[in-house]
Scaffold this active site. Structure first.
Site, PDB file in Angstrom:
ATOM      1  N   PRO A  17       0.829  -1.211   0.000  1.00 54.89           N
ATOM      2  CA  PRO A  17       0.000   0.000   0.000  1.00 54.89           C
ATOM      3  C   PRO A  17       0.860   1.256   0.000  1.00 54.89           C
ATOM      4  O   PRO A  17       1.266   1.742   1.047  1.00 54.89           O
ATOM      5  CB  PRO A  17      -0.781  -0.126   1.319  1.00 54.89           C
ATOM      6  CG  PRO A  17       0.132  -0.903   2.216  1.00 54.89           C
ATOM      7  CD  PRO A  17       0.943  -1.813   1.330  1.00 54.89           C
ATOM      8  N   MET A  18       1.155   1.802  -1.180  1.00 51.66           N
ATOM      9  CA  MET A  18       2.040   2.966  -1.282  1.00 51.66           C
ATOM     10  C   MET A  18       1.231   4.256  -1.372  1.00 51.66           C
ATOM     11  O   MET A  18       0.379   4.412  -2.261  1.00 51.66           O
ATOM     12  CB  MET A  18       2.954   2.818  -2.499  1.00 51.66           C
ATOM     13  CG  MET A  18       3.936   1.670  -2.362  1.00 51.66           C
ATOM     14  SD  MET A  18       4.927   1.395  -3.867  1.00 51.66           S
ATOM     15  CE  MET A  18       3.740   0.490  -4.882  1.00 51.66           C
ATOM     16  N   GLN A  71      -6.383   0.200   3.603  1.00 48.82           N
ATOM     17  CA  GLN A  71      -5.599   0.591   4.775  1.00 48.82           C
ATOM     18  C   GLN A  71      -6.071   1.919   5.380  1.00 48.82           C
ATOM     19  O   GLN A  71      -6.273   2.895   4.665  1.00 48.82           O
ATOM     20  CB  GLN A  71      -4.125   0.706   4.401  1.00 48.82           C
ATOM     21  CG  GLN A  71      -3.217   0.912   5.616  1.00 48.82           C
ATOM     22  CD  GLN A  71      -1.754   1.043   5.237  1.00 48.82           C
ATOM     23  OE1 GLN A  71      -1.334   2.086   4.758  1.00 48.82           O
ATOM     24  NE2 GLN A  71      -0.967   0.001   5.456  1.00 48.82           N
ATOM     25  N   CYS A 102       4.052   3.874   8.474  1.00 49.68           N
ATOM     26  CA  CYS A 102       4.379   5.114   7.779  1.00 49.68           C
ATOM     27  C   CYS A 102       5.371   5.945   8.598  1.00 49.68           C
ATOM     28  O   CYS A 102       5.104   6.295   9.744  1.00 49.68           O
ATOM     29  CB  CYS A 102       3.117   5.936   7.498  1.00 49.68           C
ATOM     30  SG  CYS A 102       3.489   7.464   6.590  1.00 49.68           S
ATOM     31  N   LYS A 141       0.087  -3.481   8.996  1.00 47.41           N
ATOM     32  CA  LYS A 141       1.344  -3.290   8.246  1.00 47.41           C
ATOM     33  C   LYS A 141       2.276  -2.512   9.156  1.00 47.41           C
ATOM     34  O   LYS A 141       1.942  -1.410   9.597  1.00 47.41           O
ATOM     35  CB  LYS A 141       1.057  -2.513   6.952  1.00 47.41           C
ATOM     36  CG  LYS A 141       2.303  -2.037   6.196  1.00 47.41           C
ATOM     37  CD  LYS A 141       2.810  -3.075   5.228  1.00 47.41           C
ATOM     38  CE  LYS A 141       3.750  -2.522   4.170  1.00 47.41           C
ATOM     39  NZ  LYS A 141       4.999  -1.975   4.656  1.00 47.41           N
ATOM     40  N   ASN A 202       8.352  -7.899   3.675  1.00 49.02           N
ATOM     41  CA  ASN A 202       8.460  -6.703   2.840  1.00 49.02           C
ATOM     42  C   ASN A 202       9.846  -6.080   3.018  1.00 49.02           C
ATOM     43  O   ASN A 202      10.352  -6.004   4.128  1.00 49.02           O
ATOM     44  CB  ASN A 202       7.357  -5.722   3.250  1.00 49.02           C
ATOM     45  CG  ASN A 202       7.334  -4.427   2.467  1.00 49.02           C
ATOM     46  OD1 ASN A 202       7.032  -3.371   3.013  1.00 49.02           O
ATOM     47  ND2 ASN A 202       7.646  -4.473   1.199  1.00 49.02           N
ATOM     48  N   GLY A 203      10.438  -5.656   1.885  1.00 44.34           N
ATOM     49  CA  GLY A 203      11.723  -4.963   1.954  1.00 44.34           C
ATOM     50  C   GLY A 203      12.786  -5.622   1.102  1.00 44.34           C
ATOM     51  O   GLY A 203      13.119  -6.789   1.286  1.00 44.34           O
ATOM     52  N   ASP A 204      13.307  -4.864   0.124  1.00 43.57           N
ATOM     53  CA  ASP A 204      14.396  -5.308  -0.747  1.00 43.57           C
ATOM     54  C   ASP A 204      14.030  -6.496  -1.646  1.00 43.57           C
ATOM     55  O   ASP A 204      14.890  -7.309  -1.984  1.00 43.57           O
ATOM     56  CB  ASP A 204      15.652  -5.669   0.079  1.00 43.57           C
ATOM     57  CG  ASP A 204      16.298  -4.447   0.708  1.00 43.57           C
ATOM     58  OD1 ASP A 204      15.868  -3.317   0.385  1.00 43.57           O
ATOM     59  OD2 ASP A 204      17.216  -4.608   1.538  1.00 43.57           O
ATOM     60  N   GLY A 226       6.695  -3.433  -3.386  1.00 43.43           N
ATOM     61  CA  GLY A 226       6.291  -2.034  -3.434  1.00 43.43           C
ATOM     62  C   GLY A 226       6.963  -1.295  -4.559  1.00 43.43           C
ATOM     63  O   GLY A 226       6.527  -1.339  -5.711  1.00 43.43           O
TER      64      GLY A 226
END
Length: 333
Positions: A17-18, A71, A102, A141, A202-204, A226
């Site tokens: 969710p960006m 979200q 966030c 999240k 999540n991440g990389d 993302g």
């Protein structure tokens, strides 16, 4: 397969969710490339309660996007609960997600977003208050911690589970890191081993191979993608295929990239009107052009575009030029 509450996904690949990105036009485009779950950009609880027009528009969901996670964010229990009830009763979202990741100061100053990461007790209190009043599955999240000295990821995830949350998405960076440095996959594995509900890592994750490696190294139930999907929904498609069969699909052609970019533009125009959509599409168009040879001139020109015709003309000229170059090179070869 990834299952959250009674919602079952077709695969383990999830669109993150960006904020400022994940509206219905973008989500539907990514969904058509095979994402098992798409997540909407965060929406303010107070905006929902006050029936703010812009906020209400952000709650729109196309049936073709489903299953979808919507979200919300907020720092006060009463307003968060009211907003969650509204989403539960008045939208066709499948899952209600609470933002605890966030890192932006204007969000954390309101005791929302990543500020929650400092207090597992608040997490339990807030999440349980929401799960008590809604029927849809509730997820969270989060990031792994506020900073290196305050990493409570295990306690925070356990608090979500105790409070009735049905899944956790964990970004392996702290709030202080923002999007810099390396994501810590070890903490994702540690959290997975400490809870019984699904964990989405999540991440990389920038390649299909990264996604497979994350699943194998951390044991997580799903992989959230993302920034790697910006201007590149093929990343979703290629990841799904790679996880299913081990086959690494090829990269898209210039024409394929531009065709999808224009489709995305037209969906954005239908959603927001031409004036707003073209301006918003400038950043997306620049992302679609990444990796295309000789795109610098076109990228500069994108910021001058004010109408659909302007933007489509510019993008189409790039396709013609790229295909002519390719034809010449093949003749020489």
């Amino acid at each position: 397969m990834l299952k959250i509450g009674d919602i079952e996904m077709k695969n383990q690949v999830v669109l993150a969710p960006m904020a400022g990105i994940c509206n219905a036009a973008f989500r539907l485009t990514v969904k058509e490339f095979g994402a098992g779950l798409v997540c909407a950009e965060m929406v303010s609880d107070k905006g929902i309660i006050l029936k703010n027009e812009k906020t209400m528009n952000m709650l729109y969901i196309d049936e073709r996007e489903k299953p979808l996670s919507l979200q919300i964010f907020g720092g006060e229990k009463d307003t968060l609960v009211q907003a969650a009830k509204f989403v539960d009763e008045n939208t066709n979202a499948d899952i209600i997600d609470i933002n605890m990741g966030c890192p932006v100061p204007k969000i954390t100053k309101c005791d929302a977003g990543a500020k929650w990461l400092l207090d597992p007790n608040k997490i339990y209190e807030m999440v349980s208050a929401v799960t008590d009043v809604v029927k849809k599955p509730v997820t969270v999240k989060m990031r792994m911690g506020w900073d290196e000295d305050h990493i409570y990821a295990v306690k925070n995830a356990q608090a979500v589970e105790r409070a009735g949350g049905k899944a956790v998405s964990l970004h392996g960076r702290t709030r202080v890191q923002m999007y810099e440095g390396k994501a810590n996959w070890d903490i994702i594995r540690e959290v997975k081993q400490s809870i019984g509900i699904p964990l989405i890592g999540n991440g990389d994750v920038t390649t299909p191979q990264d996604a497979k490696r994350m699943l194998e190294e951390t044991g997580c139930d799903g992989v959230m993608i993302g920034r790697a999907a910006l201007g590149n929904p093929w990343m979703i498609y290629r990841t799904v295929k790679y996880l299913e069969s081990g086959e690494l699909m090829g990269e898209p052609t210039v024409r394929e990239k531009i065709d999808v970019c224009i489709l995305h533009l037209d969906r954005l125009i239908a959603l927001k009107g031409e004036y707003v959509a073209v301006r918003e599409m400038r950043k997306h168009a620049a992302w679609y052009l990444k990796g295309i040879k000789g795109n610098a001139k076109v990228r500069n020109g994108i910021n001058e575009c004010n109408t659909r015709v302007d933007l489509v003309t510019l993008l189409t000229a790039l396709v013609v030029e790229a295909e002519e170059k390719e034809a010449m090179e093949s003749q020489v070869g």
